[in-house]
Design a protein around this motif. Structure first.
Motif, short mmCIF file in Angstrom:
data_model
loop_
_atom_site.label_atom_id
_atom_site.label_comp_id
_atom_site.label_asym_id
_atom_site.label_seq_id
_atom_site.Cartn_x
_atom_site.Cartn_y
_atom_site.Cartn_z
N VAL A 557 0.89 -1.15 -0.01
CA VAL A 557 0.08 0.09 -0.04
C VAL A 557 0.85 1.30 -0.06
CG1 VAL A 557 -1.70 1.22 1.18
CG2 VAL A 557 -1.95 -1.10 1.29
N PHE A 558 0.70 1.93 -0.98
CA PHE A 558 1.67 3.11 -1.14
C PHE A 558 0.95 4.48 -0.87
CE2 PHE A 558 3.55 0.24 -3.91
CZ PHE A 558 4.88 0.28 -4.07
N VAL A 559 1.93 5.36 -0.25
CA VAL A 559 1.66 6.65 -0.34
C VAL A 559 1.53 7.29 -1.91
CG1 VAL A 559 2.17 9.09 0.68
CG2 VAL A 559 2.84 7.03 1.92
N ALA A 560 0.06 7.35 -2.34
CA ALA A 560 -0.04 7.28 -3.71
C ALA A 560 0.49 8.33 -4.53
CB ALA A 560 -1.39 7.00 -3.88
N ASP A 561 0.56 9.58 -4.14
CA ASP A 561 0.96 10.52 -4.86
C ASP A 561 2.03 11.49 -4.43
OD1 ASP A 561 -0.28 11.58 -2.79
OD2 ASP A 561 -1.98 12.17 -3.71
N ALA A 562 2.85 11.07 -3.41
CA ALA A 562 3.96 11.61 -3.04
C ALA A 562 5.46 10.78 -3.47
CB ALA A 562 3.96 12.02 -1.52
N THR A 563 6.60 11.56 -3.44
CA THR A 563 7.91 11.20 -3.59
C THR A 563 8.56 11.84 -2.55
OG1 THR A 563 8.68 12.42 -5.14
CG2 THR A 563 7.39 10.40 -5.92
N PHE A 564 9.77 11.14 -2.07
CA PHE A 564 10.20 11.47 -0.64
C PHE A 564 11.92 11.62 -0.99
CE2 PHE A 564 6.23 9.96 0.66
CZ PHE A 564 5.95 10.78 1.51
N ALA A 565 12.48 12.72 -0.57
CA ALA A 565 14.07 12.52 -0.24
C ALA A 565 14.34 12.09 0.83
CB ALA A 565 14.51 14.08 -0.54
N ASP A 566 14.65 13.17 1.98
CA ASP A 566 14.95 12.64 3.40
C ASP A 566 13.60 12.78 4.26
OD1 ASP A 566 17.61 12.57 2.40
OD2 ASP A 566 18.18 14.37 3.40
N PHE A 567 13.51 11.56 4.92
CA PHE A 567 12.15 11.78 5.66
C PHE A 567 12.15 10.75 6.93
CE2 PHE A 567 12.00 7.95 2.84
CZ PHE A 567 11.37 6.93 3.61
N GLY A 568 11.33 11.04 7.80
CA GLY A 568 11.38 10.09 9.14
C GLY A 568 9.83 9.49 8.95
N LEU A 569 10.01 8.29 9.55
CA LEU A 569 8.56 7.29 9.33
C LEU A 569 8.51 6.62 10.57
CD1 LEU A 569 7.52 4.85 6.38
CD2 LEU A 569 7.92 4.12 8.68
N GLN A 570 7.31 6.78 11.13
CA GLN A 570 6.90 5.99 12.38
C GLN A 570 5.51 5.15 12.19
OE1 GLN A 570 5.83 7.83 16.33
NE2 GLN A 570 7.81 6.81 16.87
N LEU A 571 5.50 4.05 12.68
CA LEU A 571 4.23 3.38 12.55
C LEU A 571 4.07 2.36 13.78
CD1 LEU A 571 4.56 0.00 11.50
CD2 LEU A 571 5.10 1.36 9.24
N HIS A 572 2.91 1.98 14.13
CA HIS A 572 2.78 0.69 15.06
C HIS A 572 1.80 -0.13 14.46
CE1 HIS A 572 3.28 4.41 17.67
NE2 HIS A 572 4.04 3.62 18.49
N PHE A 573 2.23 -1.40 14.90
CA PHE A 573 1.70 -2.48 14.29
C PHE A 573 1.20 -3.79 15.26
CE2 PHE A 573 6.10 -2.93 14.09
CZ PHE A 573 6.28 -4.32 14.15
#
Length: 659
Positions: A557-573
């Motif tokens: 499942v994609f972040v459909a319309d964005a592209t990224f250079a440097d970034f931070g990601l956090q998720l809980h699962f």
């Protein structure tokens, strides 16, 4: 010859512009409107800067009052969105020449951009090529087949200022050669018009040359570029290298070009590369997010439809065939949805008419028939995943000659035919739909295309995820002769620099069945038992993945319309650790980056964090960190299934790094 200009309103800041600090840059800002769709001159406009930085507080308010403005923006500003305070006008632009010019469009309302006067170009809708170059912000219409006016003419439209221009061929600013059925492509900071056929001559020779349009001089070059051979009715794609690939086509009537060729902007020299399998004219081709080139459709040397589909490598020198493509159709439309997956819609069957008028709605062939009831037309649609999986979708709208265009949130736009009470196509009528990747249905758009009912089927090009420009013949009642009119529309301003937080739990209130801005690369399926069968995907406020049957090609499942250079990601699962897709790489497997992906306690909540800087991604899970090497380019981001077991993602946050 200058055809007409858009009216211009320069934006000025209501508050004094402070001296920028080291993290800011001062840029001139100009807002423009169209004569027939002008924003009120006293409008207040909210501007938001986008770039590789958190977009927490980078908005300013402007008033359109005819004065110039120099405004401070974050140093890495790449784009700007503009929304009128009453939501009636919207604009978007990317940074160019250290300036931010943008055109205000009335939201979801088509505008007339250009109407020829006194027999000027385009002369009539026949054989024109149309394309868009994001680097220059120009739409270029070139060549034609109807008469001498259209054969060597050209028309430009600037999506940043709204200005139109008709380069004068007699002043060496137009095309050197007459050419119909050519292609227009972004070519470095210029545009390339390649191939085509000179139909002003009795023999109608196919061109083995190309011409370069330079936005800086508003003219074509004084000399031709030589191609490896003659080519028309082909496709053209700007590769990730900046080169232009000319794909398929004919060298003469019913004689197919066996090899593709690639033209290099730095040298103006072309070289042959791999050919299509099978060769074809009228192919559809476009570049995907993983930089490969998808090619499908077209016709063979006997004017029979082709259903074959293939991917060319990012440099166009290798090909990969789709083993089981959708059924063969004339004029089937294709567009990328998410993760380099492709949506295929409609088209007509390669069969003869059974009675007069049966096939009037089709440009080629006849409407496909319901195998269970030959009195009804039955159009089809498919998702073609990047791993070669092909999934049939519920019956799409009536679509004998569909047009698919990119949309934000992984929801492409479909221009289809209007239909009667029996579901049969009504020639000359048009309807607008959006594809919902979560429900796999085509939903009638609340917006309208405002295409006149008496217009011919348009030549359309996308100028952004939710913005189109098209050329169509229209009749206005004052004359029986059709007039080719250039029109455009903007439905939104969301683009690749969008900054998203809390994507999983933030849902569109009008469509609570799927999370905003996320789109799957495979059609979602729910397990009959609800216990997480292989390759299942569902959404109920959280993302639920069943175990992946193929570790190397999981459902994502994609972040459909964005592209990224440097970034931070956090998720809980809960459950197994989700795999990550960064660009074309699936992280979490032994072949790429084997961070801990074991099954967690299904009742406990675990976390996963990613910090991407350049070609390095530091992944932390369960208190353990490891560093993976990723592509240094801008990346797409996705969450993917794990072959170990089911995954339940509770929330997701992505923040762009920078200032």
């Amino acid at each position: 010859m200058r055809a007409y200009h858009a009216s211009t309103l320069l934006a000025s800041l209501l508050l004094a512009c402070a001296t920028p600090d080291a993290r800011q840059v001062t840029l001139p800002v100009a807002a423009h409107t169209l004569p027939g769709c002008a924003a009120p001159p006293t409008s207040n406009i909210d501007l938001t800067a986008f770039g590789d930085f958190p977009s927490d507080n980078h908005a300013v308010e402007l008033r359109l009052n005819g004065q110039g403005a120099l405004l401070n923006f974050p140093l890495d500003t790449q784009g700007l969105s503009a929304i009128a305070s009453d939501q009636s006008f919207r604009g978007y632009t990317t940074r160019h020449s250290n300036a931010l010019d943008f055109l205000l469009w009335p939201e979801a309302s088509g505008c007339e951009l250009f109407r020829p006067n006194g027999g000027t170009y385009p002369g009539g809708l026949a054989g024109q090529a149309i394309g868009y170059a994001a680097n220059s912000g120009l739409v270029l219409v070139a060549g034609g087949a109807q008469n001498d006016i259209s054969a060597a003419g050209a028309l430009t439209f600037d999506v940043r200022s709204g200005a139109t221009d008709v380069p004068n061929a007699s002043a060496r600013a137009g095309l050197i050669e007459a050419r119909a059925f050519a292609t227009v492509s972004e070519y470095g900071d210029k545009l390339l018009v390649a191939g085509g056929q000179n139909l002003t001559l009795p023999s109608g020779p196919v061109s083995s040359t190309a011409e370069v349009y330079d936005p800086a001089t508003a003219s074509f070059g004084a000399s031709l570029l030589s191609l490896r051979g003659p080519r028309n009715h082909h496709a053209a794609v700007t590769l990730s290298t900046g080169e232009v690939a000319l794909i398929g086509g004919e060298s003469s009537a019913h004689s197919l070009v066996s090899l593709n060729e690639v033209v290099t902007p730095a040298t103006g020299v072309s070289r042959y590369v791999v050919g299509l399998n099978p060769p074809r004219s009228y192919p559809v081709a476009f570049r995907l997010a993983d930089h490969s080139v998808f090619v499908a459709g077209g016709i063979d040397g006997n004017d029979q439809a082709l259903g074959a589909a293939e991917w060319l490598s990012p440099d166009a020198v290798q090909d990969e065939l789709l083993s089981s493509p959708p059924p063969t159709r004339f004029d089937r439309a294709y567009v990328e949805i998410a993760g380099s997956s492709v949506l295929a819609v409609g088209g007509c069957e390669d069969r003869p008419a059974r009675f007069d008028g049966e096939c009037d709605a089709c440009a080629h062939g006849c409407p496909p028939l319901d195998p269970n009831d030959a009195s009804h037309e039955l159009y089809d649609a498919y998702v073609i995943a990047r791993d070669g999986t092909v999934v049939a979708l519920p019956t799409p709208p009536v679509s004998p000659h569909p047009i698919l265009l990119p949309g934000s949130d992984g929801r492409p736009w479909l221009i289809a035919s209007g239909s009667d009470a029996n579901g049969n196509a009504l020639p000359g009528t048009f309807a607008l739909f959006r594809f919902n990747a979560w429900s796999t249905k085509f939903e009638a758009a609340t917006q309208t295309l405002t295409l006149p009912a008496n217009a011919s089927f348009p030549r359309v090009t996308s100028v952004g995820p939710d913005a189109f420009v098209w050329l169509a013949d229209e009749t206005d009642g004052s004359t029986s002769l059709p007039v080719p009119v250039l029109r455009g529309v903007r439905f939104g301003t969301r683009a690749e620099f969008a900054n998203d937080v809390g994507l999983v739990q933030f849902r569109d209130p009008e469509h609570p069945e799927y999370p905003a801005h996320l789109a799957p690369d495979h059609p979602p399926q729910t397990c009959p038992t609800g216990s997480g069968c292989a390759d299942s995907l569902s959404y109920d406020g959280t993302l639920q993945f069943g175990p992946a049957s193929s570790p190397s090609a999981p459902v994502c499942v994609f972040v459909a319309d964005a592209t990224f250079a440097d970034f931070g990601l956090q998720l809980h699962f809960q459950g197994a650790t989700p795999n990550l897709s960064l660009g074309s790489q699936i992280l979490g497997t032994a072949a790429s980056c084997a961070f801990a992906t074991g099954a967690a306690d299904p009742e406990s909540l675990a976390s996963l964090e990613v910090e991407r800087t350049g070609d390095s991604a530091v992944i932390t899970s369960g208190g353990v960190s490891m560093t993976c090497t990723v592509s240094p380019d801008r990346l797409t981001v996705a969450l993917c299934a794990n072959s170990i077991g089911p995954v339940s993602v509770q929330d997701l946050s992505i923040v762009r790094s920078g200032q």
